[in-house]
Scaffold this active site. Structure first.
Site, mmCIF file in Angstrom:
data_model
loop_
_atom_site.group_PDB
_atom_site.id
_atom_site.type_symbol
_atom_site.label_atom_id
_atom_site.label_comp_id
_atom_site.label_asym_id
_atom_site.label_seq_id
_atom_site.Cartn_x
_atom_site.Cartn_y
_atom_site.Cartn_z
ATOM 1 N N GLY A 239 0.833 -1.226 0.034
ATOM 2 C CA GLY A 239 0.016 0.034 0.052
ATOM 3 C C GLY A 239 0.626 1.245 -0.023
ATOM 4 N N CYS A 343 -10.615 2.696 -30.070
ATOM 5 C CA CYS A 343 -11.839 3.310 -30.366
ATOM 6 C C CYS A 343 -12.898 3.589 -28.764
ATOM 7 C CB CYS A 343 -12.609 2.287 -31.330
ATOM 8 S SG CYS A 343 -11.627 2.212 -32.660
ATOM 9 N N TYR A 372 1.738 -2.008 -12.194
ATOM 10 C CA TYR A 372 0.388 -2.006 -12.682
ATOM 11 C C TYR A 372 0.231 -1.684 -13.905
ATOM 12 C CZ TYR A 372 -0.668 -2.759 -7.774
ATOM 13 O OH TYR A 372 -0.573 -3.155 -6.424
HETATM 14 N N1 LLP Z 1 -0.953 -7.179 -0.882
HETATM 15 C C1 LLP Z 1 -2.254 -7.336 -1.265
HETATM 16 C C2 LLP Z 1 -3.138 -8.401 -0.671
HETATM 17 C C3 LLP Z 1 -2.796 -6.548 -2.322
HETATM 18 O O1 LLP Z 1 -4.270 -6.575 -2.796
HETATM 19 C C4 LLP Z 1 -2.167 -5.586 -3.046
HETATM 20 C C5 LLP Z 1 -2.586 -4.739 -3.966
HETATM 21 C C6 LLP Z 1 -0.701 -5.606 -2.466
HETATM 22 C C7 LLP Z 1 -0.297 -6.240 -1.518
HETATM 23 C C8 LLP Z 1 0.348 -4.492 -3.282
HETATM 24 O O2 LLP Z 1 -0.304 -3.343 -3.249
HETATM 25 P P1 LLP Z 1 0.959 -2.025 -3.414
HETATM 26 O O3 LLP Z 1 1.905 -1.942 -2.333
HETATM 27 O O4 LLP Z 1 1.151 -2.171 -4.739
HETATM 28 O O5 LLP Z 1 -0.043 -0.795 -3.077
HETATM 29 N N2 LLP Z 1 -4.535 -1.745 -10.084
HETATM 30 C C9 LLP Z 1 -4.277 -0.748 -9.154
HETATM 31 C C10 LLP Z 1 -3.853 -1.029 -7.508
HETATM 32 C C11 LLP Z 1 -4.740 -2.437 -7.129
HETATM 33 C C12 LLP Z 1 -3.915 -3.051 -5.804
HETATM 34 C C13 LLP Z 1 -4.363 -4.247 -5.655
HETATM 35 N N3 LLP Z 1 -3.707 -4.934 -4.442
HETATM 36 C C14 LLP Z 1 -3.564 0.396 -9.736
HETATM 37 O O6 LLP Z 1 -3.038 0.307 -10.474
HETATM 38 O O7 LLP Z 1 -3.516 1.626 -8.938
#
Ligand code: LLP
Length: 412
Positions: A239, A343, A372
């Site tokens: 996060g 499109c 992502y």
């Molecule tokens: N752990 C779990 C259980 C998760 O669901 C996620 C991300 C992470 C770790 C990693 O989170 P990060 O450190 O990357 O914030 N596609 C979206 C973000 C979706 C996040 C999904 N879960 C975007 O492009 O912003």
């Protein structure tokens, strides 16, 4: 200093001009900096030294084997959410005893694969999943470690689609719902209840929500221990946000010291962290070529060869990605929409964005595209997916070739 910077008005990655990469590899291409990625990994790991912890790279963020191997070499584990991610993490040499399996919808076959591989633990999200896992493990004569994912009902103050720790989200169990599941799981000879897990959201730019979640989970850990459960792991998910535009997210050091303050006095607890975006978001750019300029009344469009199938974040979340000219001219910027060939009116990289005047053949870089980006790309409009390139010092390697037309029809 960032490894992605202008040198003599040319945008470079670790000193390699993006013009060179475009010439040899073509566009659109994802270009990653090894130094940037490993620098972020090292900073993240260093922030937690002195506490018992395990860093599990969140594979969904960027699953290219080249990056996964760099993570593996540095002793990093993996946070996976599918059998496919398990396959890739193992192929990259990530140690199975550092893999945690998250996600609300694990299938029996995926559980079997993960049990076969002997992963560290499953982050279980519901009573039904827990029962299925106990059955599958039983059929295999196995006993596996589990954590239960708790929904701590904390507002992460981020985009609603990537908020995951509030009551209305599908993730985890409330404390009240979780307590009987912990008790039931403890009765199973095939499950060993060892942890508590949460992930409250992504792209968080403040420390407070993390702290609040950690405090709630700490209380739960202590209560569960008092009730006889041997809780040794507290998984706080990922996060940690990055700067896309003008955000000022906490550093890994601030984030870690906040968590250590809350959890430092709990003996025998290993913190599990599942960072993704922080590690790789600002390690990559998406390189594209301008095709045309076009105006509709006052609106000025720059049409490029990169589209929402390559990077869907602007279309899906209204996310901001800076767009920079690869060759800086110093001319007064215009206000433009940077759009692609698909499109749909949602096919844009940037809206009302300042950009120097550009012409067909000029190159642009969509910034902060390491996280992502490629993993969420598709073949929409029968567009072969982009190449992926890793720069290391003065050299670059194609770590995934651009798809071909034959790739588009394979298996059809
Ligand atoms: N752990 C779990 C259980 C998760 O669901 C996620 C991300 C992470 C770790 C990693 O989170 P990060 O450190 O990357 O914030 N596609 C979206 C973000 C979706 C996040 C999904 N879960 C975007 O492009 O912003």
């Amino acid at each position: 200093m960032s490894s992605i910077e202008y040198k003599n008005d040319i945008l470079t990655v670790e000193g390699v001009p993006l013009t060179t990469i475009a010439k040899e590899i073509g566009t659109p291409s994802y270009v990653y900096s090894k130094a940037e990625f490993t620098g972020s990994l090292n900073a993240f790991q260093a922030a937690f030294t002195g506490t018992s912890h395990l860093v599990c790279y969140s594979v969904k963020v960027n699953a290219n084997l080249a990056l996964l191997r760099l993570a593996a070499e540095r002793g990093v584990g993996a946070d996976i959410v599918s059998g496919g991610e398990l396959f890739k993490a193992l192929r990259a040499g990530i140690s199975p005893d550092k893999i945690v399996f998250s996600g609300v919808g694990k299938k029996a076959a995926e559980m079997r694969e993960a049990l076969e591989a002997n992963i560290l633990m499953f982050n279980v999200e519901s009573a039904e999943e827990m029962r299925l896992l106990a059955r599958v493990a039983g059929e295999m004569n196995r006993r596996t470690k589990i954590s239960l994912r708790i929904n701590p009902d904390v507002d992460p103050r981020t985009h609603p689609y990537i908020s995951t720790g509030m009551k209305e989200n599908k993730f985890g169990l409330s404390r009240e719902e979780a307590l009987p599941v912990f008790a039931e799981a403890a009765q199973s000879p095939h499950l060993e209840v060892v942890g508590v897990d949460c992930h409250i959201g992504s792209q968080l730019t403040e420390t407070e929500p993390f702290i609040e979640a950690a405090e709630r989970l700490k209380k739960l850990v202590l209560d569960l221990r008092a009730a006889g459960h041997d809780i040794r792991y507290l998984d706080l998910g990922g996060g940690l946000g990055i700067r896309y535009k003008d955000e000022a997210p906490p550093s890994p050091a601030d984030y870690a010291s906040g968590l250590k303050k809350v959890l430092g006095d709990v003996p025998g607890l290993t913190m599990v962290l599942e960072p993704g975006r922080y590690l790789v978001g600002n390690s990559g750019v998406l390189l594209t070529e301008v095709l045309y300029n076009k105006a509709n009344g006052d609106k000025h469009f720059v049409i490029t060869d990169v589209a929402m199938n390559d990077l869907i974040r602007p279309s899906l979340y209204g996310a901001y990605h800076g767009v920079l000219p690869v060759k800086k001219t110093g001319e007064t910027p215009l206000t433009v929409d940077v759009v692609g060939p698909i499109c749909e009116s949602s096919d844009f990289m940037a809206k009302d964005h300042p950009l120097q005047p550009v012409a067909g053949g000029d190159l642009l870089a969509v910034m902060s595209a390491g996280a992502y980006g490629f993993t969420m790309s598709s073949n929409y409009n029968a567009r072969p997916r982009a190449a992926e390139v890793l720069v290391d010092g003065g050299h670059f390697t194609v770590v995934k070739p651009r798809e071909t037309y034959e790739d588009l029809v394979r298996g059809e």
